[in-house]
Design an enzyme around this catalytic site. Structure first.
Site, PDB file in Angstrom:
ATOM      1  N   ASP A 156       0.831  -1.206   0.000  1.00 31.15           N
ATOM      2  CA  ASP A 156       0.000   0.000   0.000  1.00 31.15           C
ATOM      3  C   ASP A 156       0.867   1.258   0.000  1.00 31.15           C
ATOM      4  OD1 ASP A 156      -2.359  -1.567   0.155  1.00 31.15           O
ATOM      5  OD2 ASP A 156      -1.971  -1.857   2.291  1.00 31.15           O
ATOM      6  N   HIS A 183      -5.133  -3.720   5.643  1.00 34.90           N
ATOM      7  CA  HIS A 183      -4.854  -3.992   4.229  1.00 34.90           C
ATOM      8  C   HIS A 183      -6.091  -4.535   3.518  1.00 34.90           C
ATOM      9  CE1 HIS A 183      -2.719  -4.928   0.608  1.00 34.90           C
ATOM     10  NE2 HIS A 183      -3.077  -6.192   0.698  1.00 34.90           N
TER      11      HIS A 183
END
Ligand code: NAD
Ligand code: LMR
Length: 315
Positions: A156, A183
Site C-alpha cells: 500500500d 490492508h
C-alpha cells in the site's frame, strides 16, 4: 525452483559464507509458499540480499509438504508467509478467509514449535484477519511477542508513493506517503496531509488518490481477469520490508517505546525496527477532518476482521 533445490539433495540454498556484508552475521530466512506467484520472485530477490546466509524455500506443491515444514523452519531468524490462494475478480480479500485462515494457522503452529523467536512477516490475505490468527496461535503456544509479528502492508505504501509521485512528477523514491490502518478497502488509510516532501492537493485529487490507493489491489485483480492478484509488485514490497527487518535485527537492542496508536490490538503504522523486531511505534501525527472520518471507518471494519481472526483461531 524450490522443489528442484530439494530434489538435488540440498535442503536449503546456502551462501558459501555465513557472514553478511560489513562483517555482521548472515540471517536465516524461510519463505512459506515459495513456489507461488509472489513466492518465486520473492525467493530470487531474497537470495540476492547480502544479509541472507541461508534461504529455506517451502511449499506444498511438487515434492514438499507438511513432512518438510519443521526442517524448513528450524533455526530461522525471519519467516515470510505468502502461502495461500489469491483473489479472482468480484471477490473481497475476506472471501479468501475460509481457505487461507487454516493455512496460516498451521504454518504458525510450525513456527511456534520450530523457531519461536523468528520475526514473522504475514503476506497471506486477508492480512487484517491472518495476523490476529497468527497472534492467537503464538499466544496458545506461549511464544507470542507482538514485536516480532508483522502483517505486510508495504504494498500500500509502494502504491501510494507511486501514485502521488505520478501526479507530482517526482521519482517515487523521493516521496513518502504514510499509509496506516489495515490492508483491505477502507482500512487502507493514506495520510495525504503528511506527505513528504510537503505538497497540497485539491479535495478532488485527495478523494481520487485515496480511492486509487485503497483499490489498487482490486485494480490488479480485475486486470489479471482470473489469473490471480499482484505478484511482482508484492515481491518487491515484501523484499523491501524483509530487508528492513533484517537490518533491524543486525542493529542494537533498544529500550522499547511500545505504544498502541489506537485502541485496536492490530493497526498498521510507522514503526522503527531493531534487534527485537518492532522497537518503537510512531504516533499517527496530526490528521485532518477527511482523514479522521476515514480513520473511524477503518477502525470499525478492522475491528470486525480482527475479531473474526481471533474467533477462528480459538474455535
Ligand atoms: P499463488 O497461488 O500464486 O501462490 C501461493 C502459493 O502458496 C502456492 O505455491 C501454493 O502451493 C502455496 N501454498 C498453499 N498452501 C500452502 C501451505 N499450506 N503451505 C505452504 N505453501 C502453501 O498466490 P500468490 O499470488 O503468490 O498470493 C499468495 C497470497 O498473498 C494470497 O493470499 C494473496 O491474496 C496474498 N497477497 C497479499 C498481498 C499483501 O499486500 N499483503 C499482496 C498480494 C498478494
Ligand atoms: C494487493 O493489495 O494487491 C493484495 O492484497 C492482493 C489482493 O487481493 O488485492
Amino acid at each position: 525452483n524450490p522443489n528442484k533445490s530439494q530434489m538435488e539433495g540440498s535442503p536449503s540454498l546456502e551462501r558459501s559464507t555465513c557472514r553478511a556484508k560489513g562483517g555482521s552475521p548472515g540471517f536465516k530466512v524461510a519463505i512459506l509458499g515459495a513456489a507461488g506467484g509472489i513466492g518465486q520472485p520473492l525467493s530470487m530477490l531474497m537470495k540476492m540480499n547480502p544479509l541472507v546466509s541461508v534461504l529455506h524455500l517451502y511449499d506444498v506443491r511438487g515434492f514438499l509438504g507438511p513432512q518438510q515444514l519443521e526442517n524448513a523452519l528450524t533455526g530461522m531468524d525471519l519467516v515470510i508467509i505468502p502461502a495461500g490462494v489469491p483473489r479472482k475478480p468480484g471477490m473481497t480479500r475476506d472471501d479468501l478467509f475460509n481457505i487461507n485462515a487454516g493455512i496460516v494457522k498451521t504454518l504458525c503452529e510450525g513456527i511456534a514449535k520450530c523457531c519461536p523467536k523468528a520475526i514473522v512477516n504475514v503476506i497471506s490475505n486477508p492480512v487484517n484477519s491472518t495476523v490476529p490468527i497468527a497472534a492467537e496461535v503464538f499466544k496458545k503456544a506461549g511464544t507470542y511477542d507482538p514485536r516480532r509479528l508483522l502483517g505486510v502492508t508495504m504494498l500500500d505504501v509502494v502504491r501510494a508513493n507511486t501514485f502521488v509521485a505520478e501526479i507530482l512528477g517526482h521519482d517515487p523514491r523521493e516521496v513518502d506517503v504514510p499509509v496506516v490502518g489495515g490492508h483491505a478497502g477502507v482500512t487502507i488509510l493514506p495520510l495525504l496531509s503528511q506527505i513528504k516532501p510537503p505538497c497540497s492537493f485539491t479535495s478532488e485529487e485527495i478523494a481520487h488518490l485515496t480511492s486509487r490507493i485503497q483499490n489498487g489491489g482490486t485494480e490488479v485483480v480485475e486486470a489479471k481477469a482470473g489469473a490471480g492478484s499482484a505478484t511482482l509488485s508484492m515481491a518487491y514490497a515484501a523484499v523491501k520490508f524483509a530487508d528492513a527487518c533484517l537490518r533491524g535485527l543486525r542493529g542494537d537492542a533498544d529500550d522499547h517505546i511500545f505504544l498502541q496508536v489506537t485502541e485496536l490490538p492490530f493497526f498498521a503504522s510507522k514503526v522503527r525496527l531493531g534487534r527485537n523486531g518492532v522497537e518503537e511505534i510512531y504516533p499517527l501525527g496530526p490528521v485532518n477532518e477527511f482523514e479522521r472520518a476515514g480513520l473511524e471507518k477503518a477502525k470499525k471494519e478492522l475491528a470486525a476482521s480482527i475479531e473474526k481472526g481471533i474467533s477462528f483461531a480459538n474455535k
